[in-house]
Write a protein that holds these residues in place. Sequence first.
Motif, PDB file in Angstrom:
ATOM      1  N   SER A  13       0.836  -1.208   0.000  1.00 43.12           N
ATOM      2  CA  SER A  13       0.000   0.000   0.000  1.00 43.12           C
ATOM      3  C   SER A  13       0.861   1.245   0.000  1.00 43.12           C
ATOM      4  O   SER A  13       2.052   1.209   0.329  1.00 43.12           O
ATOM      5  CB  SER A  13      -0.932   0.012   1.224  1.00 43.12           C
ATOM      6  N   SER A  14       0.225   2.356  -0.363  1.00 40.15           N
ATOM      7  CA  SER A  14       0.853   3.677  -0.288  1.00 40.15           C
ATOM      8  C   SER A  14      -0.078   4.585   0.508  1.00 40.15           C
ATOM      9  O   SER A  14      -1.221   4.806   0.107  1.00 40.15           O
ATOM     10  CB  SER A  14       1.075   4.275  -1.681  1.00 40.15           C
ATOM     11  N   LYS A  15       0.407   5.101   1.633  1.00 42.74           N
ATOM     12  CA  LYS A  15      -0.374   6.046   2.424  1.00 42.74           C
ATOM     13  C   LYS A  15      -0.001   7.463   2.004  1.00 42.74           C
ATOM     14  O   LYS A  15       1.182   7.800   1.909  1.00 42.74           O
ATOM     15  CB  LYS A  15      -0.117   5.859   3.915  1.00 42.74           C
ATOM     16  N   VAL A  16      -1.027   8.278   1.768  1.00 41.51           N
ATOM     17  CA  VAL A  16      -0.833   9.655   1.314  1.00 41.51           C
ATOM     18  C   VAL A  16      -1.666  10.578   2.184  1.00 41.51           C
ATOM     19  O   VAL A  16      -2.858  10.324   2.396  1.00 41.51           O
ATOM     20  CB  VAL A  16      -1.272   9.820  -0.162  1.00 41.51           C
ATOM     21  N   SER A  17      -1.047  11.630   2.692  1.00 43.84           N
ATOM     22  CA  SER A  17      -1.777  12.636   3.468  1.00 43.84           C
ATOM     23  C   SER A  17      -1.300  14.022   3.081  1.00 43.84           C
ATOM     24  O   SER A  17      -0.176  14.188   2.594  1.00 43.84           O
ATOM     25  CB  SER A  17      -1.544  12.452   4.976  1.00 43.84           C
ATOM     26  N   VAL A  18      -2.167  14.989   3.326  1.00 46.49           N
ATOM     27  CA  VAL A  18      -1.766  16.397   3.240  1.00 46.49           C
ATOM     28  C   VAL A  18      -2.185  17.079   4.537  1.00 46.49           C
ATOM     29  O   VAL A  18      -3.300  16.869   5.030  1.00 46.49           O
ATOM     30  CB  VAL A  18      -2.398  17.103   2.022  1.00 46.49           C
ATOM     31  N   GLU A  27      -6.380  11.720   4.460  1.00 42.55           N
ATOM     32  CA  GLU A  27      -5.448  10.591   4.396  1.00 42.55           C
ATOM     33  C   GLU A  27      -6.053   9.522   3.492  1.00 42.55           C
ATOM     34  O   GLU A  27      -7.214   9.161   3.643  1.00 42.55           O
ATOM     35  CB  GLU A  27      -5.166  10.000   5.774  1.00 42.55           C
ATOM     36  N   ASP A  28      -5.270   9.041   2.551  1.00 43.04           N
ATOM     37  CA  ASP A  28      -5.669   7.953   1.663  1.00 43.04           C
ATOM     38  C   ASP A  28      -4.749   6.760   1.888  1.00 43.04           C
ATOM     39  O   ASP A  28      -3.527   6.939   2.063  1.00 43.04           O
ATOM     40  CB  ASP A  28      -5.553   8.374   0.191  1.00 43.04           C
ATOM     41  N   VAL A  29      -5.313   5.572   1.859  1.00 37.15           N
ATOM     42  CA  VAL A  29      -4.515   4.349   1.840  1.00 37.15           C
ATOM     43  C   VAL A  29      -4.781   3.677   0.497  1.00 37.15           C
ATOM     44  O   VAL A  29      -5.864   3.139   0.267  1.00 37.15           O
ATOM     45  CB  VAL A  29      -4.867   3.402   2.998  1.00 37.15           C
ATOM     46  N   ILE A  30      -3.808   3.762  -0.383  1.00 36.26           N
ATOM     47  CA  ILE A  30      -3.952   3.219  -1.744  1.00 36.26           C
ATOM     48  C   ILE A  30      -3.463   1.780  -1.745  1.00 36.26           C
ATOM     49  O   ILE A  30      -2.285   1.509  -1.462  1.00 36.26           O
ATOM     50  CB  ILE A  30      -3.136   4.053  -2.748  1.00 36.26           C
ATOM     51  N   LYS A  54      -3.122  11.043  -8.469  1.00 37.47           N
ATOM     52  CA  LYS A  54      -4.570  10.884  -8.585  1.00 37.47           C
ATOM     53  C   LYS A  54      -5.260  11.143  -7.254  1.00 37.47           C
ATOM     54  O   LYS A  54      -6.333  11.750  -7.203  1.00 37.47           O
ATOM     55  CB  LYS A  54      -4.903   9.480  -9.086  1.00 37.47           C
ATOM     56  N   SER A  55      -4.646  10.694  -6.167  1.00 36.16           N
ATOM     57  CA  SER A  55      -5.214  10.929  -4.839  1.00 36.16           C
ATOM     58  C   SER A  55      -5.311  12.423  -4.547  1.00 36.16           C
ATOM     59  O   SER A  55      -6.331  12.915  -4.039  1.00 36.16           O
ATOM     60  CB  SER A  55      -4.350  10.245  -3.771  1.00 36.16           C
ATOM     61  N   LEU A  56      -4.273  13.162  -4.883  1.00 34.50           N
ATOM     62  CA  LEU A  56      -4.280  14.611  -4.670  1.00 34.50           C
ATOM     63  C   LEU A  56      -5.367  15.274  -5.515  1.00 34.50           C
ATOM     64  O   LEU A  56      -6.074  16.176  -5.048  1.00 34.50           O
ATOM     65  CB  LEU A  56      -2.912  15.196  -4.993  1.00 34.50           C
ATOM     66  N   GLU A  57      -5.487  14.827  -6.758  1.00 33.47           N
ATOM     67  CA  GLU A  57      -6.526  15.382  -7.641  1.00 33.47           C
ATOM     68  C   GLU A  57      -7.923  15.136  -7.083  1.00 33.47           C
ATOM     69  O   GLU A  57      -8.790  16.024  -7.098  1.00 33.47           O
ATOM     70  CB  GLU A  57      -6.416  14.759  -9.036  1.00 33.47           C
ATOM     71  N   GLN A  58      -8.155  13.924  -6.571  1.00 31.39           N
ATOM     72  CA  GLN A  58      -9.467  13.586  -6.017  1.00 31.39           C
ATOM     73  C   GLN A  58      -9.817  14.463  -4.822  1.00 31.39           C
ATOM     74  O   GLN A  58     -10.991  14.757  -4.567  1.00 31.39           O
ATOM     75  CB  GLN A  58      -9.492  12.111  -5.607  1.00 31.39           C
ATOM     76  N   SER A  62      -3.728  20.903  -5.279  1.00 34.59           N
ATOM     77  CA  SER A  62      -2.774  21.147  -6.347  1.00 34.59           C
ATOM     78  C   SER A  62      -1.355  20.860  -5.854  1.00 34.59           C
ATOM     79  O   SER A  62      -0.982  21.264  -4.736  1.00 34.59           O
ATOM     80  CB  SER A  62      -2.875  22.597  -6.806  1.00 34.59           C
ATOM     81  N   LEU A  63      -0.571  20.194  -6.670  1.00 32.02           N
ATOM     82  CA  LEU A  63       0.826  19.960  -6.303  1.00 32.02           C
ATOM     83  C   LEU A  63       1.563  21.274  -6.075  1.00 32.02           C
ATOM     84  O   LEU A  63       2.447  21.371  -5.225  1.00 32.02           O
ATOM     85  CB  LEU A  63       1.528  19.163  -7.408  1.00 32.02           C
TER      86      LEU A  63
END
Length: 353
Positions: A13-18, A27-30, A54-58, A62-63
Amino acid sequence: MKKILVLNLGSTSSKVSVFTNYDMLFEDVIRHNIEQTNLPLIDQVPIRLESIKKSLEQHQISLQAIDAIACRGGVLKPVEGGTYLINDMMYLDLKTFKYGFHASNLSGVIGYELSQELSIHSYIVDPVVVDELIPDARITGIKGIERRSIFHALNHKSVAKQYASEIGKKYEDINVIVAHLGGGISVGAHRKGRVIDVNDGLLGEGPFSPERAGSIPNDALIKWVIDHDFTVIEANNELSKHSGLLSYFGTNDFIKVEEMMANGDETAKLVLDAMCYQISKSIGSCAVVLEGQVDQIILTGGLSYSKYLINKVKRYVSWLQNVTIYEGEKEMHALNVGVMDLLHGKISTKSYE
């Protein structure tokens, strides 16, 4: 108001947060499919990078709004605890897997590549290779072999700092014993902000865990390797991924083994009790390392949700000092804090050289 992108990549998995300052926006767990995770690690970079974007876009982030990137530290050469700028040397060591193969290396690889694209900085915080052992803790009974420090440094230091804050002190002013209880188990003696002794949380030391073997009698281990005709890589894989509860019960799910025990399975009870026993012995050893000067014992990680395990360990160790429980782990928050504190001038950047 700073925005931090936090990346924590694991094997499946890849965990992504801002975060905005210290507040999590999402927080997303892909989850990655088997075909993707069976690829060589470096070949997974484009796939994972695309899923992060894609997670950031959803979440309509913006990057270009990102001020810095916080990445889970991978397998690098030993370093002190702290927040490190990912420089060219670190990027190369992570990308070439110079010090070991682990999916966590991809966090820093992707973070660095994104930071170059965005003209910002990327960092790692308290990687698994944090090494603050005292000299006495390194020596073994064989010249040329030394004990190494590899453990759940990020969560260890995060909960220790949290406890210090809650009692109105600094991490550097307290002595605590931290036991991270998860798929792997590591128990460390924290003295005045440094982890001066800790079991190798990956291979061959300390308590067994849902997946790992822990300490094994030397003669039995040697015979086991010879009998199975294992290579070094194969043996390490068995010890770190297919041992512990998985070896006994065919599952690394602690809850399932607890249910087996509750339904009268005496072997399940014996093995779980033995795990609690070994965790407690390690805590006792850390108390000796700290010469009895222990301000608190802290239990954390996924297994700390188990009341059975916690109560059993408490029975063994509460006479040493009071026990605080921080259930689960908050690695994404810890990564963000490590970078946000840096941006706010509370700590200094450390250099990987």
